[in-house]
Design an enzyme around this catalytic site. Structure first.
Site, short mmCIF file in Angstrom:
data_model
loop_
_atom_site.label_atom_id
_atom_site.label_comp_id
_atom_site.label_asym_id
_atom_site.label_seq_id
_atom_site.Cartn_x
_atom_site.Cartn_y
_atom_site.Cartn_z
N GLY A 1 -5.85 -8.55 11.91
CA GLY A 1 -4.99 -7.40 11.66
C GLY A 1 -3.56 -7.78 11.36
O GLY A 1 -3.28 -8.71 10.61
N LYS B 1 1.13 -10.80 8.98
CA LYS B 1 -0.27 -10.59 8.59
C LYS B 1 -1.12 -11.61 9.34
O LYS B 1 -0.88 -12.81 9.25
CB LYS B 1 -0.42 -10.74 7.09
N GLY C 1 -4.59 -11.84 9.12
CA GLY C 1 -5.93 -11.99 8.54
C GLY C 1 -6.93 -11.05 9.19
O GLY C 1 -6.70 -9.85 9.32
N SER C 2 -8.04 -11.61 9.63
CA SER C 2 -9.10 -10.79 10.24
C SER C 2 -8.70 -10.20 11.58
O SER C 2 -9.40 -9.33 12.12
CB SER C 2 -10.37 -11.63 10.40
N THR D 1 -8.61 -13.45 -1.98
CA THR D 1 -7.49 -13.61 -2.91
C THR D 1 -6.81 -12.26 -3.16
O THR D 1 -7.47 -11.30 -3.52
CB THR D 1 -7.96 -14.19 -4.25
N ASP E 1 -1.25 -9.66 -0.59
CA ASP E 1 -0.38 -8.95 -1.53
C ASP E 1 -0.66 -7.45 -1.48
O ASP E 1 0.26 -6.62 -1.49
CB ASP E 1 -0.60 -9.45 -2.96
#
Length: 360
Positions: free
Chosen positions: A275, A270, A272-273, A301, A305
């Site tokens: 992809g 992962k 984040g921004s 948050t 998950d």
């Protein structure tokens, strides 16, 4: 691109179809989270009759969320604008995300019987459609997380393990549930010994095991790595697990390949921004998924998950890896647009609507 053998569905695939969490708020009225619609609940029951369930074993926490302008410096006192108690925990979040995505999902976790938040947490999961029949109450408090939420959605989290980290005993019912699962999803907010025992049982039954690397920062037991069909870290967790830099996409690939050399079948990173990046198996081409940008990021948050769980759902439904990544990316994009971990999780209908809008 040839898919790794485990990516092939082991039961009849389904198309991406289907579709009140209460809060204890201080200074704010309860902010409800939509429950499953009647049509989605009916479709879930029909799907459960023909598909092997996803079994999530992990943590459940009461999240104490404090919005702040910035993190305090050493010795400094800052004022938070409010405090809210909302349901969370990596295991519970992932179970709720999978259930709201329309897949039959069991959550096996431990609730503190001496904690008034236990009823909040159970009600939240049940409201999302999660089966709690194999969870149990144990002495002491529930797990708790203190979440410092900054503008732009960034957060810093402190966890008290509570019931998540007390002694676990897997019942015969849980063992039977694992043997008949479509997949098992784990995280690292419960004792590693429990994850290893579950992974051994699942592997012996031919059930694929997903492990989200979030939680404790220590190394993963070598035997646990060899039980994993998919390991999903973010780039920071990947660096900690391998001791390798992950500042560039090529560095991420090299670090992920080290984990596969240690026995992991596939690694889903992962970013984040930026992809995500999936390495589906040794010698196979990596698959890159760009993030589906949110108009505004309110709270990150639970987004990781949500991504891991909805990816698992899409694969269990027979989706090819690129489509599964896109489905998970859409779910995570919706998640970051709303406050809270579990309260922000999208319904199946919302994810499908976003994917449809991207095609028009």
């Amino acid at each position: 691109m040839h898919a790794s053998p485990w990516f092939q569905p082991n039961h009849r695939p389904a198309q991406f179809q289907r579709g009140h969490i209460s809060e204890l708020a201080v200074g704010h009225p309860p902010r409800p989270v939509p429950s499953l619609s009647a049509s989605t609940r009916a479709a879930t029951e029909a799907m459960a009759a023909e598909q092997k369930p996803l079994v999530v074993i992990g943590s459940v926490n009461a999240d104490l969320v404090l919005p702040i302008e910035r993190l305090p410096k050493p010795g400094e006192t800052l004022a938070a604008t409010s405090i809210e108690t909302v349901p969370g925990g990596k295991g519970a979040n992932q179970a709720a995300a999978a259930a709201r995505a329309g897949y039959p999902t069991f959550f096996v976790g431990q609730f503190g019987k001496d904690d008034p938040n236990a009823s909040l947490l159970r009600g939240a999961l049940l409201g999302c459609g999660v089966d709690l029949s194999h969870s149990q109450d144990v002495a002491g408090p529930c797990g708790t997380a203190l979440i410092l939420l900054q503008p732009g959605g960034e957060n810093s989290i402190i966890i008290v393990g509570g019931a998540n980290t007390t002694t676990w005993n897997l019942s015969d019912g849980v063992r039977q549930l694992l043997a008949g699962a479509g997949a098992v999803l784990l995280q690292r907010e419960i004792p590693e010994s429990v994850n290893l025992e579950v992974a051994r049982l699942a592997k012996a039954a031919g059930v694929p095991v997903f492990l989200d690397a979030g939680g404790v920062e220590g190394p993963i037991a070598p035997e646990l790595l060899t039980c994993l069909a998919v390991l999903s870290p973010n780039e920071t967790e990947l660096a900690r697990l391998t001791g390798l830099p992950t500042g560039s996409e090529e560095q991420v690939r090299v670090a992920a390949e080290q984990l596969m050399a240690a026995g992991v079948e596939a690694v889903l990173v992962k970013l984040g921004s930026d992809g995500s990046l999936l390495l589906p198996g040794p010698g196979q081409a990596a698959i890159r998924q760009q993030a589906i940008k949110a108009p505004e990021v309110v709270d990150t948050t639970g987004a990781g998950d949500c991504f891991t769980a909805t990816y698992a759902v899409a694969v269990l439904e027979g989706g090819a890896a690129p489509q599964a990544l896109q489905f998970a990316s859409a779910a995570a994009s919706i998640c970051v647009r709303r406050k809270g971990a579990m309260p922000s999780l999208p319904s199946r209908e919302e994810v499908e609507a976003l994917l449809t809008s991207l095609q028009s």
